[in-house]
Write a protein that holds these residues in place. Structure first.
Motif, short mmCIF file in Angstrom:
data_model
loop_
_atom_site.label_atom_id
_atom_site.label_comp_id
_atom_site.label_asym_id
_atom_site.label_seq_id
_atom_site.Cartn_x
_atom_site.Cartn_y
_atom_site.Cartn_z
N THR A 48 4.86 38.53 30.81
CA THR A 48 4.13 38.70 32.06
C THR A 48 4.46 40.08 32.63
N SER A 49 3.94 40.35 33.83
CA SER A 49 4.21 41.62 34.49
C SER A 49 5.25 41.41 35.58
N TRP A 50 5.51 42.46 36.36
CA TRP A 50 6.44 42.34 37.47
C TRP A 50 5.99 41.29 38.48
N ARG A 51 4.70 41.01 38.54
CA ARG A 51 4.21 39.99 39.46
C ARG A 51 4.73 38.60 39.08
N GLY A 52 4.83 38.35 37.79
CA GLY A 52 5.37 37.07 37.34
C GLY A 52 6.83 36.89 37.73
N ILE A 53 7.57 37.99 37.84
CA ILE A 53 8.97 37.91 38.27
C ILE A 53 9.06 37.39 39.70
N PHE A 54 8.17 37.88 40.58
CA PHE A 54 8.19 37.38 41.95
C PHE A 54 7.72 35.93 42.03
N ALA A 55 6.83 35.53 41.15
CA ALA A 55 6.43 34.12 41.10
C ALA A 55 7.62 33.25 40.70
N ALA A 56 8.45 33.75 39.78
CA ALA A 56 9.64 33.01 39.39
C ALA A 56 10.63 32.90 40.54
N LEU A 57 10.75 33.96 41.35
CA LEU A 57 11.62 33.91 42.52
C LEU A 57 11.12 32.88 43.53
N ALA A 58 9.80 32.78 43.70
CA ALA A 58 9.24 31.77 44.60
C ALA A 58 9.60 30.37 44.10
N ALA A 59 9.53 30.15 42.79
CA ALA A 59 9.87 28.85 42.22
C ALA A 59 11.36 28.52 42.44
N PHE A 60 12.21 29.53 42.28
CA PHE A 60 13.64 29.34 42.53
C PHE A 60 13.88 28.93 43.99
N GLY A 61 13.18 29.60 44.91
CA GLY A 61 13.30 29.23 46.31
C GLY A 61 12.87 27.81 46.57
N GLY A 62 11.82 27.36 45.89
CA GLY A 62 11.36 25.99 46.06
C GLY A 62 12.40 24.97 45.62
N VAL A 63 13.04 25.23 44.50
CA VAL A 63 14.09 24.33 44.02
C VAL A 63 15.25 24.28 45.01
N LEU A 64 15.64 25.44 45.51
CA LEU A 64 16.78 25.50 46.43
C LEU A 64 16.45 24.85 47.77
N LEU A 65 15.20 24.97 48.21
CA LEU A 65 14.79 24.30 49.45
C LEU A 65 14.94 22.79 49.30
N LEU A 66 14.51 22.25 48.17
CA LEU A 66 14.61 20.80 47.94
C LEU A 66 16.06 20.36 47.87
N VAL A 67 16.88 21.09 47.12
CA VAL A 67 18.29 20.72 46.97
C VAL A 67 19.02 20.79 48.31
N SER A 68 18.76 21.84 49.08
CA SER A 68 19.43 21.99 50.38
C SER A 68 19.03 20.89 51.33
N ALA A 69 17.75 20.53 51.33
CA ALA A 69 17.27 19.49 52.23
C ALA A 69 17.89 18.14 51.90
N LEU A 70 18.13 17.88 50.62
CA LEU A 70 18.61 16.57 50.20
C LEU A 70 20.13 16.46 50.12
N ALA A 71 20.81 17.55 49.79
CA ALA A 71 22.22 17.42 49.43
C ALA A 71 23.19 18.24 50.26
N LEU A 72 22.70 19.11 51.15
CA LEU A 72 23.62 19.93 51.93
C LEU A 72 23.80 19.33 53.32
N PRO A 73 25.00 18.85 53.66
CA PRO A 73 25.21 18.25 54.97
C PRO A 73 25.39 19.30 56.06
N GLU A 74 25.29 18.85 57.29
CA GLU A 74 25.56 19.71 58.44
C GLU A 74 27.08 19.85 58.58
N THR A 75 27.57 21.09 58.69
CA THR A 75 29.02 21.31 58.77
C THR A 75 29.47 21.80 60.15
#
Length: 412
Positions: free
Chosen positions: A175-202
């Protein structure tokens, strides 16, 4: 344990966490702090090609790095007080959602000007993750345990700069450099889900501070007036600037001057990141046996010396076999500098950990953001400007530490 549970009524709550609990926190918080290195390093192999695709000068393409770094610093000024006022989770989740949106905008940017703006917005979202990660560590740990956990955190985040340029280089084969930013968006999506489900308030409700502008400004001023905090913050910022100079310029230096292709460059870049990971783990084992100040001083002396050696190698045109090891030592010295300086900076401010974390971040990234324009100012036809600036930043970091971060009294 549900995500809404509050787990840290005091700064030593981390001592009561199980080994599994500590590992979970390290992975999640490491992922949050990885926003920075992933967003910076993953598209480094694509910088020369991006310049051609957007019909932009190399100096303008480098501004996409500077915009992200400056945005990351400014965003933390906002995210820090918000995390002290509303808890860690809410600002974090909003910030990660913003990061995802901005990453998509980066992927579809039709011009270098829009890409620079989208990168600044992306950085604002990433800032929440970095601030919350550091503040959460301060919520849970204190003293030597905090320094050790910061070292463990850098092991997780250290994998990011190793893998990011390699992943970016491999993505460029399909892919091109644009695909790299799409991959970063996907990483953010995974981290949003994990944080919402598994990170408690400290941060308990009773420990929160109102986010009034006047109060926030007074908090920042009190931190800036604290000599040891300011000295530690400048040490962190200048040490990181030395490393970021390499991050910003290495793609052009190693590919345009020394002739490496994007894939070879990604592996060469990863060598420094491997050294950084190793050094953070060495530091984690040495903390407790040696003083944090002593380890910090050793890291700064090593980085400064290696920067001078690298400059001599570049001036004498001794080639990559001599230049790269010296540059790697400058980079990996931060594995001893960052955890200890961060622990020293935050140890005296448990009641305003979010604001302290934010101020550390803004100084760190604003100072580092100045390195890209300096590289462009001194030119890209030689490796000398890159390594000379690396040496200069580390020398200034050593000076800040020696003159401002004084040892505590025996009673303290």
């Amino acid at each position: 344990m549900t995500a809404a549970t509050t787990v840290a009524p005091d700064a030593d709550a981390g001592a009561r966490l199980s080994r599994t609990g500590r590992l979970r926190f390290a992975l999640i918080l490491g992922g949050l702090t990885a926003f920075g290195p992933l967003s910076i390093d993953m598209y480094l192999p694509a910088l020369p090609g991006m310049a051609g695709d957007l019909s932009a000068a190399n100096s303008l393409v480098q501004l996409t790095l500077a915009a992200f770094v400056i945005g990351l610093g400014a965003g933390q000024l906002v995210a820090g007080p918000l995390s002290d006022a509303f808890g860690r989770r809410k600002p974090l989740l909003v910030g990660v959602a913003l990061y995802i949106t901005a990453s998509v905008l980066c992927a579809f940017s039709p011009s270098i000007e829009m890409l620079i703006g989208a990168r600044a917005l992306q950085a604002f979202g990433a800032a929440a993750g970095i601030v919350v990660a550091r503040a959460t560590v301060r919520d849970l740990f204190s003293g030597i345990a905090m320094s050790r956990f910061f070292s463990a955190l850098m092991l997780v985040t250290g994998v990011a700069p190793i893998l990011a340029p390699i992943i970016g280089g491999q993505l460029l084969t399909v892919t091109s450099w644009r695909g790299i930013f799409a991959a970063l968006a996907a990483f953010g999506g995974v981290l949003l889900l994990v944080s919402a489900l598994a990170l408690p308030e400290t941060l308990p409700q009773t420990s929160r501070r109102p986010a009034r502008i006047g109060g926030v400004l007074r908090t920042y001023l009190s931190l800036l007036r604290h000599r040891a905090f300011l000295g530690s913050a400048l040490t962190i910022g200048l040490g990181f600037a030395g490393m970021f100079t390499y991050i910003s310029a290495s793609s052009f230096v190693l590919q345009d001057i020394y002739g490496l292709d994007p894939q070879a460059y990604s592996f060469a870049f990863g060598g420094g990141a491997i050294g950084l990971v190793i050094m953070t783990q060495v530091n984690g084992r040495l903390v407790g046996r040696f003083s944090q100040r002593g380890l910090l001083r050793t890291g700064l002396l090593a980085g400064t010396t290696a920067g001078v050696v690298a400059t001599v190698a570049a001036v004498a045109e001794l080639g990559l076999p001599v230049l790269l090891p010296a540059v790697y030592l400058v980079v990996c010295s931060n594995g001893m500098v960052m955890p200890n300086a961060m622990a020293l900076a935050m140890s005296d401010h448990p009641d305003k950990a979010g604001s302290a974390s934010a101020l550390l971040g803004v100084l760190q990234f604003l100072i580092a953001g100045a390195s890209s324009p300096l590289i462009a100012l001194f030119g890209e036809s030689s490796a000398v400007p890159m390594v000379a600036l690396m040496a200069a930043f580390f020398a200034l970091a050593l000076t800040s530490f020696l003159t401002m971060v004084r040892p505590r009294s025996a009673g303290a």
